[in-house]
Design a protein around this motif. Structure first.
Motif, PDB file in Angstrom:
ATOM      1  N   CYS A   1      -8.425   0.482  -3.239  1.00  0.00           N
ATOM      2  CA  CYS A   1      -9.292  -0.362  -3.960  1.00  0.00           C
ATOM      3  C   CYS A   1     -10.492  -0.388  -3.531  1.00  0.00           C
TER       4      CYS A   1
ATOM      5  N   CYS B   1      -2.483  -4.946  -2.549  1.00  0.00           N
ATOM      6  CA  CYS B   1      -3.168  -5.941  -1.884  1.00  0.00           C
ATOM      7  C   CYS B   1      -3.728  -7.037  -2.468  1.00  0.00           C
TER       8      CYS B   1
ATOM      9  N   CYS C   1      -7.247  -3.197   0.033  1.00  0.00           N
ATOM     10  CA  CYS C   1      -6.381  -2.041   0.542  1.00  0.00           C
ATOM     11  C   CYS C   1      -7.569  -0.887   0.534  1.00  0.00           C
TER      12      CYS C   1
ATOM     13  N   ALA D   1      -8.474  -5.553  -7.186  1.00  0.00           N
ATOM     14  CA  ALA D   1      -7.012  -5.711  -6.542  1.00  0.00           C
ATOM     15  C   ALA D   1      -6.119  -4.840  -7.151  1.00  0.00           C
ATOM     16  N   CYS D   2      -4.804  -4.722  -6.301  1.00  0.00           N
ATOM     17  CA  CYS D   2      -3.728  -3.937  -6.800  1.00  0.00           C
ATOM     18  C   CYS D   2      -2.392  -4.522  -6.389  1.00  0.00           C
TER      19      CYS D   2
HETATM   20 ZN    ZN Z   1      -5.592  -2.565  -3.650  1.00  0.00          ZN
END
Ligand code: ZN
Ligand code: ZN
Ligand code: FE
Length: 767
Positions: free
Chosen positions: A169, A191, A166, A187-188
């Motif tokens: 990120c 995403c 995303c 990552a988060c």
């Molecule tokens: Zn992310």
């Protein structure tokens, strides 16, 4: 004159672990901080920096560089050389330059690292956009080796490829000043990968991240068994204080007695086991291994987690998911059994479909996620010996970090390793890259896994070896495979020479040493089965200086399981009559005993051996500590765990010189143990005296060897030296008497080190 107005330029050459771990961005940030211009790039064997600026700033930069390990624990600088060079006019900025050589590819792939402090803080920070996100990571931590499919190490070549970053990120990923600059698995929750809970047929029962964790904890608290997908594979987990749960896990996994590894928070571990400073550091290290710790008694863990040994194997939570589980479990579960997710001795399972089909009968519930594990990597195991850490199983956190030598081999090398506890090794330039722990090759699935692993690592580090090394054993599957390879040279290495060579390689020395090997079995140059050896050895050659006097051992595969076999062999050799009373306790079946005795008498299916492992079996049986090894070294370990540190006495033995070789004759040892047993001497004392005797005959052999050769350095290796009591006794005895002692620390002393030893011997021939 104001020196700050003068501009200087320096070239800095660095060696050590300085590639592929965010080192160049670190250098970049440092150069910006001190307003220096220049560049940094990866070189075949390290990193080269050029910096330009005023003297004070350059000095501050170098000081910070030297202490870079404090900023980023992955950085390990072994040498740092500087020289003044001509300044460059009109240089405006500091740059990260593309690497000029292909050699650096070797160093791009690094090990899987436990969640770092910064990520942990963010994980529990309500205001962070990765709050409670089970896959938070950064350049300093997270998955690496386990998710890489091929080189170069870029996101599309990892199992993170399917997750599109995303904007938030991405911003961090491209910002050179950010902790997540070029962190490929970044990552988060928006995403990245997600966790979910399944029943044992794969049906999803919960998908909300926090609920998944809460429900897993509840089920574990209820005595259920959970398969939890981790960094390098599945773990089977249950409450370590729940006897019924642990028993169920044992029976379903068909694992009778072998101690289970456990996971708990550091303060909780301290309530179960003695955690000295060294061990605490190991537990909290970035590699986050399982650490063997002396038990505290009494404790609330159910005894069957680790019966028959005086240690517990503990590790800390090492992924964000583990941290979330333990945060949720607080007040409910103190410690979890976290044993490898596999059946018996098969390879660790890392694929979801295989996990469900194979572990479905063991686990009640599956905590899974959709980040694929490409390579299975077992947990590493360590302990503290003679006040320093040593590996017992080298995998997660360590592989594929190379052992670095001062000298480069002229050829690329493949070393096939040993049969038990196999690892294999590649040599490229000055780097020895040893594979993760593969396992025991007699299992067909392990052999298949071994073949796949060789191809994978070969591609990953970009080698095409023309020199091959293997064990000289005629029947090891690894050797048979190696002999068939198309190579310029195939070098067959005696097993115990390889043990000693591994110590030389990890200590980066080429000297000739007195090698003391305490081992189970290895094929000897005289076709006998060696195991208790004193070698005069370098990487070029070895001579056998002495060994345990051969005794007959009947029964092939059973010989390493049934302790009565070596015992009857030793009794026959020394004409010792073992009292019926003792024999009946060891093997009540008199007919079976007679058959074994006849076998030995008639020399049918009998080998001549100097195995020390089997002597341990015989001794354990003789004093009533068991008669069968359900897993490797079970009853020798029971003998070690009984030994009393305060007992200093030994039994008698003789060193007999014949044709320039010394034989260790142990009639006195066997007779002494029988007598002590019949006299009802304290078991703890007998066990200690047994260990002391072995340390003493090794010491006396080393003295003889020093006397004859003038060599003062002793290298010790072999599986029996995983025995801390024996190792510490011998090391102390040798050091107090002027010997320099080298031992395995980066590699296990067991057969996990064989591939490195073979590779080092092949490299010495190829230089
Ligand atoms: Zn992310
Ligand atoms: Zn981190
Ligand atoms: Fe060995």
């Amino acid at each position: 004159m104001d020196t700050n107005k003068h501009i200087y330029r320096k070239e800095i050459r660095l060696h050590g672990q300085v590639q592929g771990i965010g080192f160049r961005p670190f250098v970049f940030r440092l150069a910006e901080k001190f307003k220096l211009t220049g560049f940094v790039y990866n070189h075949t064997e390290g990193v080269i920096i050029e910096i330009q600026g005023n003297e004070k700033n350059i000095n501050d930069f170098i000081d910070n560089l030297k202490n870079s390990n404090k900023e980023n624990p992955l950085i390990k600088i072994s040498t740092l050389q500087t020289q003044n060079i001509n300044t460059i006019e009109n240089e405006k900025s500091f740059e990260i330059k593309q690497s000029e050589t292909t050699g650096s590819i070797t160093a791009e792939v690094t090990a899987d690292i436990a969640t770092c402090k910064d990520c942990l803080r963010e994980l529990f920070d309500k205001n962070d956009f990765r709050y409670r996100y089970p896959f938070i990571n950064c350049t300093n931590c997270g998955p690496r080796y386990s998710i890489i499919k091929t080189i170069p190490y870029d996101r599309p070549n990892t199992t993170m490829a399917e997750f599109k970053m995303c904007d938030k990120c991405k911003q961090q990923y491209v910002d050179v000043t950010d902790r997540r600059f070029h962190a490929q698995p970044v990552a988060c929750p928006v995403c990245g990968p997600k966790i979910y809970l399944c029943n044992n047929t794969g049906k999803i029962i919960e998908e909300d991240s926090d609920k998944v964790i809460a429900r897993t904890v509840e089920l574990l608290k209820d005595g259920k068994i959970a398969a939890i997908k981790g960094l390098g594979g599945y773990h089977l987990a249950c409450d370590a204080e729940n006897e019924q749960a642990v028993k169920t896990l044992r029976s379903r996994k068909m694992r009778d007695a072998k101690p289970f590894a456990m996971m708990a928070a550091i303060e909780t571990i301290k309530s179960f086991a003695q955690v000295d400073q060294q061990s605490e550091k190991l537990l909290q290290s970035i590699e986050s291994p399982i650490v063997l710790l002396n038990k505290k008694t009494p404790n609330t863990l159910t005894p069957s987690v680790a019966a028959g040994v005086n240690t517990f194997g503990f590790m800390l939570p090492f992924t964000p998911l583990h941290h979330l589980i333990f945060a949720m479990a607080e007040g409910k579960i103190n410690a979890l059994v976290m044993t490898s997710g596999n059946i018996a001795d098969e390879p660790l399972i890392c694929k979801d479909d295989i996990a469900l089909s194979k572990l479905g009968k063991i686990a009640d519930v599956f905590l899974m996620h959709n980040r694929e594990i490409h390579r299975q990597v077992d947990d590493s195991v360590m302990h503290v010996v003679a006040n320093a850490p040593a590996l017992l199983r080298r995998s997660r956190g360590f592989v594929p970090q190379p052992i670095i030598s001062q000298r480069s081999a002229s050829a690329e090398i493949f070393a096939a390793g040993s049969d038990l506890k196999n690892t294999f090794c590649f040599v490229k330039n000055n780097r020895f890259i040893v594979s993760e722990h593969i396992g025991d090759m007699e299992d067909a699935n392990v052999y298949k896994h071994w073949l796949n692993s060789i191809e994978h690592l070969k591609k990953l580090i970009d080698v095409n070896p023309k020199v091959v090394a293997c064990d000289m054993h005629p029947n090891y599957p690894s050797s048979q495979y190696a002999r068939k390879l198309k190579a310029d040279k195939i070098i067959e290495v005696q097993h115990h020479w390889a043990h000693i060579a591994s110590v030389l390689a990890e200590n980066d020395t080429t000297e000739t040493v007195i090698g003391l090997v305490a081992d189970g079995t290895g094929y000897g140059t005289d076709d006998a089965i060696w195991g208790c050896e004193c070698l005069i050895a370098s990487l070029e050659k070895f001579e056998r200086f002495g060994h345990l006097s051969y005794y007959p051992l009947a029964g092939g595969d059973l010989a390493s399981k049934e302790a009565v076999r070596p015992l009857l062999g030793l009794a026959k050799k020394y004409n010792i009559v073992i009292p019926e009373k003792l024999l009946n306790q060891i093997e009540p079946d008199n007919t079976k005993r007679k058959i074994i005795e006849q076998q030995i008498e008639k020399n049918i299916n009998v080998v001549q051996t100097s195995s020390l492992g089997r002597l341990f079996d015989a001794a354990a049986a003789l004093i009533g500590l068991g008669n069968y090894n359900h897993f490797e070294a079970q009853i020798p370990m029971a003998t070690e765990s009984q030994a009393d540190k305060n007992e200093k006495q030994t039994y008698s033995f003789n060193l007999v010189e014949q044709n320039n070789t010394f034989s260790i004759e142990i009639k006195g040892l066997i007779e002494g143990m029988i007598k002590d047993r019949l006299d009802n001497i304290d078991l703890k004392s007998i066990c200690a005296k047994f260990h002391n005797t072995i340390a003493e005959f090794f010491f006396k052999l080393a003295e003889q060897a020093r006397h004859k050769t003038g060599i003062k350095t002793v290298a010790i290796s072999g599986g029996v030296f995983c025995n801390k009591f024996l190792s510490e006794r011998l090391i102390e005895r040798l050091q107090k008497n002027g010997f320099v002692v080298l031992c395995n620390r980066l590699m296990p002393a067991n057969d996990g080190c064989i591939s490195l030893g073979q590779a080092a011997i092949a490299a010495a021939k190829a230089i």
